[in-house]
Design an enzyme around this catalytic site. Structure first.
Site, PDB file in Angstrom:
ATOM      1  N   ASP A  89      45.978  10.223  51.306  1.00  0.00           N
ATOM      2  CA  ASP A  89      44.717  10.045  50.764  1.00  0.00           C
ATOM      3  C   ASP A  89      44.297   8.957  51.299  1.00  0.00           C
ATOM      4  O   ASP A  89      44.869   8.003  52.009  1.00  0.00           O
ATOM      5  CB  ASP A  89      44.739   9.910  49.293  1.00  0.00           C
ATOM      6  CG  ASP A  89      43.424   9.410  48.711  1.00  0.00           C
ATOM      7  OD1 ASP A  89      42.507  10.105  49.064  1.00  0.00           O
ATOM      8  OD2 ASP A  89      43.355   8.532  47.818  1.00  0.00           O
ATOM      9  N   ASP A  92      41.094   6.567  50.230  1.00  0.00           N
ATOM     10  CA  ASP A  92      40.545   5.405  49.279  1.00  0.00           C
ATOM     11  C   ASP A  92      41.621   5.132  48.429  1.00  0.00           C
ATOM     12  O   ASP A  92      42.160   6.071  47.675  1.00  0.00           O
ATOM     13  CB  ASP A  92      39.244   5.972  48.412  1.00  0.00           C
ATOM     14  CG  ASP A  92      38.196   6.258  49.162  1.00  0.00           C
ATOM     15  OD1 ASP A  92      38.162   6.242  50.548  1.00  0.00           O
ATOM     16  OD2 ASP A  92      36.848   6.536  48.837  1.00  0.00           O
ATOM     17  N   ASN A 124      42.427  13.970  42.160  1.00  0.00           N
ATOM     18  CA  ASN A 124      42.189  15.075  42.942  1.00  0.00           C
ATOM     19  C   ASN A 124      43.168  15.255  44.315  1.00  0.00           C
ATOM     20  O   ASN A 124      43.160  15.909  45.357  1.00  0.00           O
ATOM     21  CB  ASN A 124      40.811  14.698  43.683  1.00  0.00           C
ATOM     22  CG  ASN A 124      40.689  13.400  44.438  1.00  0.00           C
ATOM     23  OD1 ASN A 124      41.279  12.284  43.925  1.00  0.00           O
ATOM     24  ND2 ASN A 124      39.735  13.252  45.467  1.00  0.00           N
TER      25      ASN A 124
END
Length: 402
Positions: A187, A189, A346
Site C-alpha cells: 500500500d 498511504d 481496504n
C-alpha cells in the site's frame, strides 16, 4: 557414511568453549584428524566474542578414545579454552514433522517476552531447534527454527498474542521457497509513505479537516471506500493542476522505505505498489524508487483544473487483491510467494490473498486479520521477516559504495 549407517554408531560430542579468535576451528579438527574420525555434525556460535563449538564425530578405533580425550583436552588447555567430551550413539534425534521459522521483533526484546514466546511454542508441541539473531538495529530481530508442529497452529498460537507480549511475530513455513524469487506489493498511504495523499491535496484546497475525518472512518472500515473516495475527491474540484507538483514534493517516505526497496531489488525481488490514492503521485514514486509495478486511481484534470472526479474503476479493497494477483501473474511468481504490506481495512483482501500479509502500524481490525503485524516505524524491518539479516543489508550497501 549414510544416515542409516550412523544411527547406532558410537559417537563423541566434542564441545569447546572460550574466547573466540582465528584458528580455533581448524585447530580442533587438526587434533581430531590424527584419530581418523568422521564428522557427523558441526555447530558453532559466537556471542560477544565467546565461542561455543560443537563437533559430533564417530568414535575412534578401539582403544584410542582415551588418547583422543587426553589430546583434545591438552590442545584446549594450550589455547586457553575449555573442552567437554560426551559419549553416545548415532546422530542428533530426528526433528519432528512440521518445520517453521518464527521471527520475533522487539524494540527492545525483553527476557520476559522471549520467555513467553518460547513457552507458547512448547505449549503447542513445538521444539526450538535453533535461534539466530537477524538484526540488532533499528530493532532486535531473532529467528527461531521450530519443528514438531505445523505452521498454521503455531502461527495461531503466537501471532494473536504478539501485541500483549510486546513484540511483533511472523511465522512462515521453512523450506526452499524462503529464498525463492518473490513479489512484494505495498500500500502507499501510511505504509510506503507517512502521509495520506488525498489529505495533502486537501491541504491546498482548504478542506483538510473534512477529508481527514472521512479518511479515518474509511480506514477503520466504517465507510464504503468507493463512496468515501468520491466524496473526498469532490472537495478538490477547481484546484489548479499545478498542485500535483507541490503534493509530490510534500510526500514523506516512511523511514526504511528506500532501504527495503533497494535491498529487495538487489536480491532479484520484484516490488510494486497499489493505492487508493492517485497515479499523479504513484507514477512519480515508481520512477524515483525503481518500482516494477504501480497502480492507483487517477484524478481527472480538464483545462488545467481538477474536476473533483476520478477516471475509470476505483482501486478499492477488492481491487487491491485483484491487482496483487495480476502483478504476480505478470511477474511469473506464484501467489504463495507474494508478500503484501498495508495498514488499512481496504488492504485486508490483499493481505489475506498474499503468501505473507504484513500489517504495518495498522488499525486494530487489520492487525487481527493479517498473518503478522509490524508495529515499529521502520519499513525495512519487513526484511527480517524474509530472513534477511541487517549485516547482509549493510554489506550490500557498502559494496555499492565501493
Amino acid at each position: 557414511m549414510s544416515a542409516s549407517q550412523t544411527s547406532e554408531v558410537p559417537t563423541l560430542l566434542v564441545k569447546i568453549f572460550g574466547k573466540d579468535r582465528p584458528g580455533i576451528t581448524a585447530g580442533l579438527f587438526d587434533t581430531l584428524a590424527v584419530f581418523s574420525v568422521d564428522v557427523v555434525d558441526i555447530e558453532q556460535v559466537v556471542t560477544r566474542g565467546r565461542l561455543v563449538l560443537c563437533a559430533l564425530v564417530t568414535q575412534p578405533t578401539a582403544g584410542l578414545e582415551g588418547d583422543l580425550r587426553a589430546t583434545v583436552h591438552s590442545w584446549a588447555d594450550s589455547m586457553k579454552m575449555q573442552a567437554e567430551i560426551i559419549s553416545g550413539r548415532g546422530d542428533n534425534r530426528p526433528r519432528g514433522l512440521g518445520r517453521s521459522l518464527v521471527t520475533v521483533l522487539g524494540h527492545p526484546l525483553t527476557a520476559e517476552s522471549t520467555a513467553a514466546v518460547a513457552a507458547r511454542i512448547a505449549k503447542v508441541g513445538g521444539n526450538i531447534d535453533r535461534i539466530f539473531r537477524l538484526a540488532k538495529y533499528p530493532v532486535t530481530a531473532v529467528e527461531f527454527a521450530v519443528s514438531g508442529v505445523e505452521t498454521e497452529p503455531l502461527r495461531t498460537s503466537l501471532v494473536a498474542d504478539a501485541a500483549a507480549l510486546g513484540v511483533d511475530i511472523a511465522v512462515v513455513a521453512a523450506g526452499l521457497h524462503r529464498r525463492a524469487q518473490r513479489l512484494v506489493v505495498m500500500d502507499v498511504d501510511s505504509t510506503l509513505i507517512q502521509d495520506e495523499v488525498i489529505e495533502l491535496f486537501a491541504a491546498h484546497a482548504g478542506c483538510e479537516e473534512q477529508v481527514a475525518e472521512v479518511t479515518a472512518a474509511a480506514m477503520r472500515g466504517e465507510l464504503d471506500f468507493e463512496q468515501s473516495l468520491h466524496a473526498r475527491v469532490a472537495l478538490l474540484a477547481g484546484l489548479d493542476a499545478s498542485v500535483v507538483h507541490k503534493v509530490r514534493g510534500d510526500v514523506r517516505l516512511t523511514p526504511g522505505a528506500r532501504t527495503l526497496i533497494r535491498t529487495l531489488k538487489r536480491l532479484g525481488y520484484q516490488v510494486g505498489v497499489v493505492s487508493g490514492g492517485f497515479t499523479q503521485v504513484t507514477d512519480d514514486l515508481k520512477e524515483r524508487l525503481g518500482l516494477d509495478f504501480a497502480h492507483a486511481n487517477t484524478l481527472e484534470i480538464v483545462d488545467g483544473k481538477l474536476t473533483g472526479r476520478v477516471i475509470g474503476d476505483v482501486v478499492d479493497r477488492a481491487g487491491k487483491a485483484r491487482l496483487l494477483r495480476r502483478f504476480a501473474a505478470e511477474a511469473g511468481v506464484p501467489l504463495s510467494q507474494t508478500v503484501a504490506i498495508g495498514d488499512g481495512a481496504n488492504d485486508l483482501d490483499m493481505l489475506n490473498a498474499a503468501g505473507l500479509g504484513v500489517a504495518f502500524n495498522a488499525k486494530p481490525v487489520v492487525r487481527e486479520a493479517a498473518h503478522t503485524a509490524v508495529n515499529v516505524p521502520f519499513l525495512d524491518t519487513v526484511l527480517y521477516l524474509l530472513g534477511i539479516t541487517r549485516e547482509e543489508v549493510e554489506a550490500a550497501d557498502a559494496h555499492d559504495e565501493d
